[in-house]
Motif scaffolding. Structure first.
Motif, PDB file in Angstrom:
ATOM      1  N   ASP A 150       0.799  -1.217   0.000  1.00  0.00           N
ATOM      2  CA  ASP A 150       0.000   0.000   0.000  1.00  0.00           C
ATOM      3  C   ASP A 150       0.836   1.273   0.000  1.00  0.00           C
ATOM      4  O   ASP A 150       0.308   2.371   0.177  1.00  0.00           O
ATOM      5  CB  ASP A 150      -0.965   0.011   1.191  1.00  0.00           C
ATOM      6  CG  ASP A 150      -0.273  -0.272   2.522  1.00  0.00           C
ATOM      7  OD1 ASP A 150       0.921  -0.640   2.505  1.00  0.00           O
ATOM      8  OD2 ASP A 150      -0.925  -0.117   3.569  1.00  0.00           O
ATOM      9  N   VAL A 151       2.150   1.150  -0.208  1.00  0.00           N
ATOM     10  CA  VAL A 151       3.028   2.314  -0.339  1.00  0.00           C
ATOM     11  C   VAL A 151       3.318   2.535  -1.823  1.00  0.00           C
ATOM     12  O   VAL A 151       3.663   1.600  -2.549  1.00  0.00           O
ATOM     13  CB  VAL A 151       4.341   2.114   0.447  1.00  0.00           C
ATOM     14  CG1 VAL A 151       5.359   3.197   0.097  1.00  0.00           C
ATOM     15  CG2 VAL A 151       4.062   2.122   1.943  1.00  0.00           C
ATOM     16  N   ASP A 152       3.195   3.790  -2.269  1.00  0.00           N
ATOM     17  CA  ASP A 152       3.368   4.103  -3.692  1.00  0.00           C
ATOM     18  C   ASP A 152       4.560   5.001  -3.989  1.00  0.00           C
ATOM     19  O   ASP A 152       5.031   5.043  -5.126  1.00  0.00           O
ATOM     20  CB  ASP A 152       2.108   4.777  -4.245  1.00  0.00           C
ATOM     21  CG  ASP A 152       0.947   3.812  -4.384  1.00  0.00           C
ATOM     22  OD1 ASP A 152       1.179   2.654  -4.768  1.00  0.00           O
ATOM     23  OD2 ASP A 152      -0.197   4.203  -4.098  1.00  0.00           O
ATOM     24  N   LEU A 153       5.031   5.760  -3.015  1.00  0.00           N
ATOM     25  CA  LEU A 153       6.171   6.656  -3.234  1.00  0.00           C
ATOM     26  C   LEU A 153       6.989   6.744  -1.962  1.00  0.00           C
ATOM     27  O   LEU A 153       6.427   6.869  -0.860  1.00  0.00           O
ATOM     28  CB  LEU A 153       5.689   8.052  -3.653  1.00  0.00           C
ATOM     29  CG  LEU A 153       6.773   9.083  -3.999  1.00  0.00           C
ATOM     30  CD1 LEU A 153       6.289  10.033  -5.098  1.00  0.00           C
ATOM     31  CD2 LEU A 153       7.185   9.913  -2.765  1.00  0.00           C
ATOM     32  N   VAL A 154       8.314   6.681  -2.116  1.00  0.00           N
ATOM     33  CA  VAL A 154       9.226   6.704  -0.968  1.00  0.00           C
ATOM     34  C   VAL A 154      10.339   7.713  -1.216  1.00  0.00           C
ATOM     35  O   VAL A 154      11.028   7.654  -2.240  1.00  0.00           O
ATOM     36  CB  VAL A 154       9.852   5.312  -0.713  1.00  0.00           C
ATOM     37  CG1 VAL A 154      10.745   5.353   0.530  1.00  0.00           C
ATOM     38  CG2 VAL A 154       8.776   4.249  -0.570  1.00  0.00           C
ATOM     39  N   LYS A 155      10.517   8.636  -0.271  1.00  0.00           N
ATOM     40  CA  LYS A 155      11.601   9.617  -0.343  1.00  0.00           C
ATOM     41  C   LYS A 155      12.729   9.189   0.596  1.00  0.00           C
ATOM     42  O   LYS A 155      12.484   8.657   1.674  1.00  0.00           O
ATOM     43  CB  LYS A 155      11.114  10.995   0.113  1.00  0.00           C
ATOM     44  CG  LYS A 155      10.014  11.604  -0.716  1.00  0.00           C
ATOM     45  CD  LYS A 155      10.531  12.317  -1.936  1.00  0.00           C
ATOM     46  CE  LYS A 155      11.346  13.538  -1.616  1.00  0.00           C
ATOM     47  NZ  LYS A 155      11.656  14.324  -2.844  1.00  0.00           N
TER      48      LYS A 155
END
Length: 314
Positions: A150-155
């Motif tokens: 359920d994670v779509d973008l990671v910085k």
């Protein structure tokens, strides 16, 4: 800080050590997802080779975590392309991608075009000017996308030393981006490095987002991702220390202007009265004005481009 942002900070902030490389390789194998790493590069012959070599050695040859490693040359006048190619990257010049649309200068432009020449389900972006580079930068930002459906973008988040002072880097972040986010998008107040150039996202998200062509791309993508998939689909990972070339004050001013313009457009979806920035330099006759245009172009979501749609169907 908003209670929602505080909860997010606890739930969606990790360290690179939380996900060992062996666990990521196993998760990648189980999911069947492919991973592309993209380095936007302009005149980075001094650093791009070491970055490419590290990723290739640790994440392509030793573990096969990364499926393709691509440097997008944004019109370099030095040996960037040659150095990157020798180190093991596939090098693509910006101008040969989607030639029917003339290329504009800017980092966001090459990131947008990179979607047409990469195939990974997960796309990771890494700046090409990093020094003392570690593969942790890639494993850190890719990890949650392989283990958290359920994670779509990671910085990436990190310390940014400025000279001998620890934690003093990120001047545009502290003077421009962080105040803007806290005032207008307080849900994003928990991001430590909102303007950092190292982040990864699912292609299914990236192809739905517009890309500011210049310095505003990081803030634009972050804000638009919030509105597209929600705060809980965003995350950050601590990867340690980031060392890179620092810009002078005037370059930072131009960067800040572009970021402000990106925020203004998202707040009002209107037009700047004067999309220019005048700065001053001392000359023989005293202070002389120098006026620079502010990036005002954005590329549309890639899934609306016919060539991209045809490529995906094929």
């Amino acid at each position: 800080m908003l209670e929602e942002a505080e909860r997010w900070l606890t739930r969606r902030s990790w360290s690179v050590a939380d996900r060992p490389l062996s666990a990521l390789v196993a998760a990648k194998r189980a999911s069947g997802a492919s991973v592309s790493v993209v380095l936007p590069a302009l005149d980075e012959e001094g650093t791009v080779g070491e970055i490419v070599a590290e990723i290739r050695r640790e994440l392509v040859e030793k573990t096969s975590l990364v499926d393709e490693l691509v440097v997008i040359d944004s019109g370099s006048r030095d040996r960037t392309a040659e150095v990157a190619r020798k180190a093991g990257a596939r090098v693509v010049h910006r101008d040969v991608i989607l030639p029917r649309i003339p290329a504009l200068p800017g980092k966001g432009e090459v990131m947008w075009r990179s979607l047409l020449v990469t195939g990974g389900d997960i796309v990771a972006f890494v700046d090409a000017d990093l020094k003392e580079f570690s593969a942790d930068f890639v494993t850190g930002i890719v990890g949650p996308l392989l283990t958290e459906p359920d994670v779509d973008l990671v910085k990436a988040m990190y310390d940014r030393p400025l000279g001998e002072s620890a934690g003093q880097g990120g001047r545009v972040t502290e003077l421009m981006a962080r105040p803007l986010l806290n005032m207008h998008w307080p849900q994003l107040a928990g991001f430590v490095q909102p303007l950092g150039g190292e982040y990864a996202a699912r292609r299914s998200l990236l192809e739905r987002l517009p890309f500011p062509v210049g310095y505003g791309v990081e803030l634009g993508l972050l804000v638009d991702a919030l509105h597209t998939v929600g705060l809980d689909a965003l995350a950050q990972v601590d990867v340690g220390v980031r060392k890179h070339r620092h810009q002078d004050g005037q370059a930072l001013g131009r960067m800040a202007a572009a970021i402000y313009r990106t925020a203004q457009l998202r707040l009002a979806r209107g037009h700047l009265v004067r999309p220019e920035l005048t700065q001053f330099e001392r000359g023989e006759q005293g202070f002389e004005p120098r006026t620079h245009s502010v990036d005002t172009e954005e590329r549309p979501p890639m899934r609306g481009i016919a060539e991209y749609t045809a490529r995906r169907v094929a």
